[in-house]
Design a protein around this motif. Structure first.
Motif, PDB file in Angstrom:
ATOM      1  N   ALA A 295     -11.212   0.039  -1.819  1.00 47.99           N
ATOM      2  CA  ALA A 295     -11.298  -1.144  -0.709  1.00 47.99           C
ATOM      3  C   ALA A 295      -9.742  -1.768  -0.503  1.00 47.99           C
ATOM      4  O   ALA A 295      -9.099  -1.880  -1.295  1.00 47.99           O
ATOM      5  CB  ALA A 295     -12.160  -2.298  -1.143  1.00 47.99           C
ATOM      6  N   PRO A 296      -9.736  -1.908   0.395  1.00 49.55           N
ATOM      7  CA  PRO A 296      -8.109  -2.658   1.021  1.00 49.55           C
ATOM      8  C   PRO A 296      -7.835  -3.827   0.391  1.00 49.55           C
ATOM      9  O   PRO A 296      -8.887  -4.739   0.201  1.00 49.55           O
ATOM     10  CB  PRO A 296      -8.429  -2.870   2.381  1.00 49.55           C
TER      11      PRO A 296
ATOM     12  N   VAL B  95      -2.968  -0.302   7.445  1.00 48.86           N
ATOM     13  CA  VAL B  95      -3.855  -0.547   8.506  1.00 48.86           C
ATOM     14  C   VAL B  95      -2.758  -0.433   9.557  1.00 48.86           C
ATOM     15  O   VAL B  95      -2.270  -1.429  10.244  1.00 48.86           O
ATOM     16  CB  VAL B  95      -4.501  -1.676   8.724  1.00 48.86           C
TER      17      VAL B  95
ATOM     18  N   ASP C 108       0.923  -1.196  -0.084  1.00 47.05           N
ATOM     19  CA  ASP C 108       0.019   0.070   0.079  1.00 47.05           C
ATOM     20  C   ASP C 108       0.838   1.295   0.093  1.00 47.05           C
ATOM     21  O   ASP C 108       0.572   2.476  -0.668  1.00 47.05           O
ATOM     22  CB  ASP C 108      -0.892  -0.075   1.207  1.00 47.05           C
TER      23      ASP C 108
ATOM     24  N   GLU D 256     -15.469   4.980   6.882  1.00 47.13           N
ATOM     25  CA  GLU D 256     -15.451   3.772   5.869  1.00 47.13           C
ATOM     26  C   GLU D 256     -14.095   3.870   5.191  1.00 47.13           C
ATOM     27  O   GLU D 256     -13.410   4.738   5.532  1.00 47.13           O
ATOM     28  CB  GLU D 256     -16.400   4.261   4.840  1.00 47.13           C
ATOM     29  N   ASP D 257     -13.700   3.047   4.085  1.00 46.89           N
ATOM     30  CA  ASP D 257     -12.685   3.173   3.556  1.00 46.89           C
ATOM     31  C   ASP D 257     -12.460   4.435   2.815  1.00 46.89           C
ATOM     32  O   ASP D 257     -13.528   4.888   2.428  1.00 46.89           O
ATOM     33  CB  ASP D 257     -12.440   2.074   2.636  1.00 46.89           C
ATOM     34  N   ASN D 258     -11.080   4.982   2.656  1.00 44.94           N
ATOM     35  CA  ASN D 258     -11.011   6.060   1.920  1.00 44.94           C
ATOM     36  C   ASN D 258      -9.595   5.781   1.133  1.00 44.94           C
ATOM     37  O   ASN D 258      -9.104   4.610   0.950  1.00 44.94           O
ATOM     38  CB  ASN D 258     -10.718   7.152   2.490  1.00 44.94           C
TER      39      ASN D 258
ATOM     40  N   GLY E 278      -6.758   3.610   2.716  1.00 43.85           N
ATOM     41  CA  GLY E 278      -6.940   2.365   3.522  1.00 43.85           C
ATOM     42  C   GLY E 278      -8.295   2.313   4.137  1.00 43.85           C
ATOM     43  O   GLY E 278      -9.272   3.219   4.313  1.00 43.85           O
ATOM     44  N   PRO E 279      -8.413   1.055   4.883  1.00 41.65           N
ATOM     45  CA  PRO E 279      -9.693   1.045   5.575  1.00 41.65           C
ATOM     46  C   PRO E 279      -9.493   1.535   6.920  1.00 41.65           C
ATOM     47  O   PRO E 279      -8.640   2.096   7.455  1.00 41.65           O
ATOM     48  CB  PRO E 279      -9.549  -0.599   5.745  1.00 41.65           C
TER      49      PRO E 279
END
Length: 230
Positions: free
Chosen positions: A36-37, A75, A10, A216-218, A221-222
């Motif tokens: 989404a992750p 994360v 990531d 929420e996810d952005n 990342g989640p």
């Protein structure tokens, strides 16, 4: 074509897919079609061309089990009671308000102690600046904002230093001509300048600490897992 994600970083936004045809295809974050992750082992659908995968869609993804002492890219804090690497040495991913205040408190206390060591403490404090930038960057990411905004406090202080130097030169010129009012005005301006700089930076710290992250996810990342498990 379909395949399985072998790896995805990531931080760099680069990944590798093992296609069902037995070949491997590289891809980048810009090829992902979903916000989404993405984890290793995910099943994806993609368009293959010359060793590259484009228009990558996630078909199925299992929850990854974090390795002991490690963390999942994007994360911060997954898999550790207090992941120092994710907190202070990684500007990617997201952290919550509690973890931000814990990290800020640690850095603040460390800088207070280092202030008693004239030269070595100053040099170490400069190195700790990077840790502060990483901390603020991840908090900004959690709010859905660019990590580059973490440079605001440093920009404010640099501006204060430059303007103070200009004001000091003016005060020296006023002293040459025995202009007491000019010297008082210069001193007052410097005082207001540094007061404003301190207030702005305190406000920035409070803003980062009290603003809730996106649930929420952005793009970064989640939602983050808690770093501090105490």
């Amino acid at each position: 074509m379909r395949g399985e994600v072998l790896s995805y970083d990531d931080g760099t936004g680069a990944g590798l897919i093992s296609g069902d045809d037995g070949a491997r295809y590289s891809f980048t974050r810009s090829d992902l079609q979903q916000l989404a992750p993405l984890r290793a082992g995910a099943r994806v659908d993609f368009i293959a061309a010359d060793g590259l995968a484009t228009q990558v869609f996630i078909v199925a993804q299992t929850q990854a089990s974090p390795a002991a002492g490690g963390y999942t890219p994007g994360v911060a804090g997954s898999g550790a009671s207090l992941d120092w690497k994710a907190l202070f040495l990684d500007a990617n991913g997201r952290i919550g308000q509690k973890d931000y205040w814990i990290g800020f408190g640690i850095l603040f206390a460390a800088n207070m102690l280092l202030s008693w060591l004239p030269l070595i403490g100053f040099l170490i404090s400069l190195a700790a600046t990077y840790a502060g930038i990483c901390l603020a960057s991840k908090r900004l990411h959690d709010m859905g904002k660019s990590g580059w905004l973490a440079a605001i406090p440093y920009g404010v202080f640099i501006a204060a230093i430059v303007l103070s130097a200009v004001s000091f030169i003016g005060m020296m010129g006023a002293a040459t001509y025995d202009n007491g009012m000019g010297m008082m005005a210069g001193a007052g301006f410097m005082g207001l300048l540094w007061t404003a700089a301190v207030v702005l930076n305190i406000g920035f710290v409070i803003w980062l600490g009290v603003t809730a992250g996106q649930p929420e996810d952005n793009l970064y990342g989640p939602p983050p897992q808690p770093l501090a498990k105490f």
